[in-house]
Every structure is written in structure tokens, then in C-alpha cells.
Write a protein that holds these residues in place. Structure first.
Motif, short mmCIF file in Angstrom:
data_model
loop_
_atom_site.label_atom_id
_atom_site.label_comp_id
_atom_site.label_asym_id
_atom_site.label_seq_id
_atom_site.Cartn_x
_atom_site.Cartn_y
_atom_site.Cartn_z
N LYS A 59 1.08 -1.12 0.02
CA LYS A 59 -0.05 0.00 0.12
C LYS A 59 0.84 1.11 0.00
O LYS A 59 2.05 1.40 0.66
CB LYS A 59 -1.00 -0.01 1.19
N LEU A 61 0.36 5.19 0.80
CA LEU A 61 -0.66 6.31 1.27
C LEU A 61 -0.15 7.88 0.87
O LEU A 61 1.03 8.08 1.32
CB LEU A 61 -0.69 6.42 2.67
N ASP A 63 -0.42 11.80 0.31
CA ASP A 63 -1.32 12.98 0.89
C ASP A 63 -1.05 13.96 0.05
O ASP A 63 0.07 14.61 -0.01
CB ASP A 63 -0.83 13.28 2.24
N ARG A 81 -5.13 1.10 11.30
CA ARG A 81 -4.76 2.43 11.19
C ARG A 81 -3.58 2.73 11.28
O ARG A 81 -2.64 2.19 12.00
CB ARG A 81 -5.92 3.24 12.25
N THR A 92 -1.95 13.06 10.70
CA THR A 92 -2.75 12.36 9.73
C THR A 92 -3.17 10.89 10.27
O THR A 92 -2.23 10.27 10.39
CB THR A 92 -2.36 12.58 8.37
N TRP A 94 -4.86 7.37 9.09
CA TRP A 94 -5.18 6.73 7.93
C TRP A 94 -5.64 5.33 8.10
O TRP A 94 -5.69 4.74 8.98
CB TRP A 94 -3.94 6.50 6.92
N ASP A 95 -6.71 5.09 7.25
CA ASP A 95 -7.21 3.81 7.19
C ASP A 95 -6.45 2.74 6.42
O ASP A 95 -6.26 3.14 5.01
CB ASP A 95 -8.70 3.83 6.73
N SER A 98 -8.26 0.58 3.27
CA SER A 98 -8.95 1.44 2.15
C SER A 98 -7.94 2.37 1.56
O SER A 98 -8.29 2.98 0.22
CB SER A 98 -10.07 2.19 2.61
N GLU A 100 -7.71 5.52 2.82
CA GLU A 100 -8.38 6.78 2.78
C GLU A 100 -7.87 7.60 3.92
O GLU A 100 -7.68 6.84 5.14
CB GLU A 100 -9.60 6.76 2.96
N LYS A 101 -8.01 8.83 3.92
CA LYS A 101 -7.32 9.76 4.89
C LYS A 101 -8.71 9.81 5.88
O LYS A 101 -9.86 10.26 5.53
CB LYS A 101 -6.80 10.95 4.59
#
Length: 451
Positions: A59, A61, A63, A81, A92, A94-95, A98, A100-101
Motif C-alpha cells: 500500500k 498512502l 497525501d 490505522r 494524519t 489513515w485507514d 482503504s 483513505e485519510k
């Protein structure tokens, strides 16, 4: 050999770097609880998660609001998380699944370190240690902050404390403070610039106990072991100290309150806090590099002994503890071995196989098994750059240009000898180029038969 000069930290360490995990410039890393996923904060504000079994990126992430370097990353207890702190004063959440923030909070100071509350699967509280202020408790949902005390009130206000860091704007001098939650998050352990470990009830914002560190040096790092039994500190005197936690893992705040009640007879508040602190932590061991006197950067407790999981690459792989002599079967390389023909299966094929239930691991006995812990993520396949497609487009464009240059063959291929319109669509040009490419010059025998 003199045992006093032997480095106590020297052990069975690898001498060769086996593999690098490269993805930009990484500033900080953190494993999840089981060590199967590794998160890394990069200098461009992004966070990358690796599957540590296959060494593949699971993954990323990204931003858009953050382009500053990441200062720390922290996993939640069950790995769903991740909390990321950055140099632009942001926190921040995060999930992981997913990508997503969830929330983004801006602080007044740059957080050097941030830790999620360990007592919840979906934590909304975190502990942040800013660059030039006291540690704070941040409510990520509401955006509110609570400043924690980092020193005991001076009993003699007439004496000014010795300043370690001078600040020109008139604010009191301050050194960065290290802090962390205990195992279940009911207490905060903070190490200050005076060489003191403070046990703080963050809900009432009160110092409940104090443990002085020998030497009185600035405490740079403080971290608990996973089982909550030991506390590690790293000071400016280049010494790593490990303390044994005498408080129970659960209800540590309640036990600390009982200790304060038993020491109510002590009038001096500082001596009372020291007496209570002596019942909370005891020095277990000290480490120091007696030869090079090196500064330790960020020491921590190790997890379980890591073993390579080769079944992640080959499911039928069987690992042996020691070498064994292999005897090849006579029908091993047959398409249908004789042993499989004769062998009868005792498994009932109609029974349903349970692939969802996870057996409880004794190493993680404190985990709430009703919560689904995130241990693995599917790796993201990155497609190769389509170089062949670019070459084909370039060659077809060159062919079209050559056809439009007025060659005799191209004029024969056009109806009534008219030139093609340059504003035609690319599909028409490609089709014309294909037709021209397929047209061949008749042979001499063909010309004789036509005559």
C-alpha cells in the motif's frame, strides 16, 4: 580478555546486508504488532507499507496536502490505522485497508514523535511530542489538545532553573521531551531534561510519581516493551537503561493511586513522588559502549526472533531443521505416480474447511480476539513501462510521413491521383498505411502472363 571493555550489545548479528527496501528517501519506519507489515515515512510526505514476507509494496498512502518530510509513523493496536506526523506540523490518521485519510490535525509545533492510544482498536487519542513544547494529548476527532506537565513544581520559586535551551521570544527554556503510553494506555511515562521519569495521569493532568535517573542527563528516548514489563530510556550520557515495571499491566493507575495513599505521611511533595516512584520502577540493567562512547539514535526492544517464511513464495515448501539425505522415489517424476493411484484419501470432501478462524497466539494473549487483526495486505502489482507500444506508434508515424511525401507508389494507391487530406483522422492514416504496406510489385512472370 577484560570483561569490562566488552561491548554488552555485541551478539549474533548479521554481517552482510541481504536486501534493501528502496522507495525514495525514507525518514522513519515502524512494524505492526506481528511484524508482517512495515510502514515507512518518506521525505516527500508519503507513507509506504511493505509486506515483509514477500518484500513487496502492499500500500502507498499519498497525501496531497502534505509535501513535508515524515517525522514518525505509528500503527494502531490491531493494525487497521496508521498515524503519521510530518514536519509541516500535521498529524494524519489513515485507514490502512482503504488507503483513505480519516482525520488531519494541525498543531502549533512540529511533532517529532506521535503515538496512538494502545487501549482501543479505533483510537481517537494520540500522544505527540513536539519540537519545542511539552508533550500533548491530541483528540484527533475534536482537534483539541491537552498539555502535559514535564517537571515537578519548584518548591523554591526564588531560584531560577538552569536553562538548557534558550528561546529568544521570552518563553521559558525547554528541551524536547520523550514520552510514551504504558501497555494499556492509562498512564503516560515522560522523560524530561532534568533526567527524571514522570508518571502522569493524563486525564487529570497530574504527576503521580517520579523516578530520578542517575547522572541527571536529558532523556532522549523512552519506550515500553510489548508485554509492558520493561521500560527503556536513552539519555545524553550515552547510556541505555532498562527498568523493570513493578506496577500491574492492567489497572496501573489504580495501583498507583493506592501507593500515593500509603505515602500520605510524607510532607514534602517531591520526596513523596520519589518514594512512590521507587515502588513503580526499579533499575534492571544499563548498557554503554565503553570503547567508542557512541550516541545511541533510537534504541528499542526487539520482537520475536524472525524466521524466514518460505511458504510465502512456495506453498509446498518444507523447511528442515537440519540436512537430511534425500532418496528419490522411482515414480517421482511420473505424470501419475503409482503411489497416488493406490493411496486413498481419508478426508471427507463434503466437509467445509474453516479458513476464517484464527487460532489464538500466546505471544499476543492480550489481544481482544473479537477484533480482527490486520496482518497481511495484497501486494500492488506495478505494470512495466509500455516501451514496445511507444516504438510501434513512432514507427507508424514515420511510415505515414513517408507516404505523404509524394512517392509514386503512394500516388498509385490514392484514388484519381488526389492527395490525402492532412486533417484526416489517425485511424484513416493508419489504415492507409496498412494498405500501402501490403501492396507488392508484380513479378516478371506475372507481367508476362498479363501481356
Amino acid at each position: 580478555m577484560n570483561a569490562s571493555i566488552i561491548d554488552p550489545l555485541q551478539g549474533d548479528f548479521p554481517e552482510v546486508i541481504e536486501e534493501y527496501l528502496e522507495h525514495g528517501v525514507m525518514k522513519c519506519i515502524a512494524f505492526n504488532r506481528r511484524g508482517t507489515l512495515l510502514a515507512a515515512g518518506c521525505s516527500d510526505g508519503n507513507c509506504v507499507i511493505w509486506d515483509f514476507e514477500t518484500r513487496g509494496i502492499a500500500k502507498e498512502l499519498r497525501d496531497k496536502d502534505c509535501v513535508a518530510a515524515i517525522t514518525s509513523v505509528c500503527w494502531s493496536k490491531y493494525g487497521h490505522r496508521i498515524l503519521v506526523s510530518a514536519a509541516d506540523k500535521s498529524l494524519t490518521l489513515w485507514d490502512v485497508v482503504s488507503g483513505e485519510k480519516i482525520t488531519r490535525t494541525i498543531l502549533q509545533q512540529t511533532p517529532l514523535q506521535a503515538r496512538l492510544h494502545p487501549g482501543s482498536s479505533t483510537p481517537s487519542l494520540c500522544l505527540a511530542c513536539p519540537l519545542s513544547s511539552a508533550p500533548i494529548i491530541v483528540d484527533l476527532n475534536a482537534g483539541s489538545t491537552t498539555v502535559l506537565p514535564v517537571s515537578i513544581p519548584d518548591v523554591n520559586p526564588g531560584l531560577a532553573p538552569s536553562s538548557r535551551n534558550k528561546i529568544s521570544d521570552g518563553t521559558p527554556p525547554f528541551s524536547p521531551t520523550a514520552a510514551c503510553f504504558n501497555k494499556y494506555g492509562d498512564l503516560v511515562y515522560a522523560g524530561n531534561s532534568k533526567g527524571e521519569i514522570l508518571l502522569i495521569d493524563y486525564k487529570s493532568v497530574q504527576v503521580c510519581a517520579m523516578v530520578p535517573v542517575s547522572g541527571g542527563s536529558v532523556i532522549k528516548n523512552i519506550v515500553f516493551s510489548r508485554n509492558g514489563q520493561y521500560l527503556l530510556t536513552n539519555s545524553n550520557d550515552r547510556t541505555i537503561r532498562i527498568y523493570e515495571n513493578l506496577l500491574p499491566s492492567k489497572d496501573g493507575l489504580k495501583a498507583l493511586g493506592d501507593l500515593n495513599v500509603t505515602h500520605d505521611g510524607i510532607d514534602d511533595s517531591v520526596e513523596k513522588l520519589k518514594a512512590v516512584g521507587s515502588k513503580c520502577l526499579t533499575l534492571f540493567r544499563e548498557f554503554q559502549d565503553a570503547i567508542t562512547k557512541m550516541h545511541w539514535k533510537a534504541p528499542c526492544f526487539s520482537g520475536d526472533d524472525y524466521t524466514e517464511n518460505w511458504s510465502a513464495f512456495a506453498p509446498d515448501f518444507k523447511e528442515l531443521e537440519e540436512n537430511e539425505e534425500y532418496v528419490e522415489r522411482e515414480d517421482e517424476f511420473d505424470l501419475i505416480p503409482e503411489t497416488e493411484k493406490v493411496k486413498e484419501s481419508d478426508v471427507n470432501e463434503d466437509d467445509e474447511v474453516d479458513i476464517v478462524t484464527v487460532e489464538k497466539d500466546s505471544a499476543f494473549s492480550d489481544s481482544d480476539m473479537s477484533q480482527e487483526e490486520l496482518c497481511f495486505l495484497p501486494a500492488i502489482p506495478y505494470p512495466d513501462v509500455p516501451e514496445q507500444q511507444d516504438k510501434c506508434i513512432e514507427s507508424s508515424s514515420k511510415l505515414v510521413d513517408s507516404n505523404n511525401s509524394g512517392s509514386p507508389i503512394s500516388e498509385e494507391g490514392r484514388p484519381n491521383g488526389r492527395a490525402n487530406n492532412h486533417a484526416s483522422s489517425p485511424l484513416e492514416e493508419d489504415a492507409g498505411a496498412t494498405r500501402l504496406k501490403r501492396k507488392r510489385k508484380p513479378s516478371e512472370k506475372g507481367m508476362e502472363f498479363q501481356a
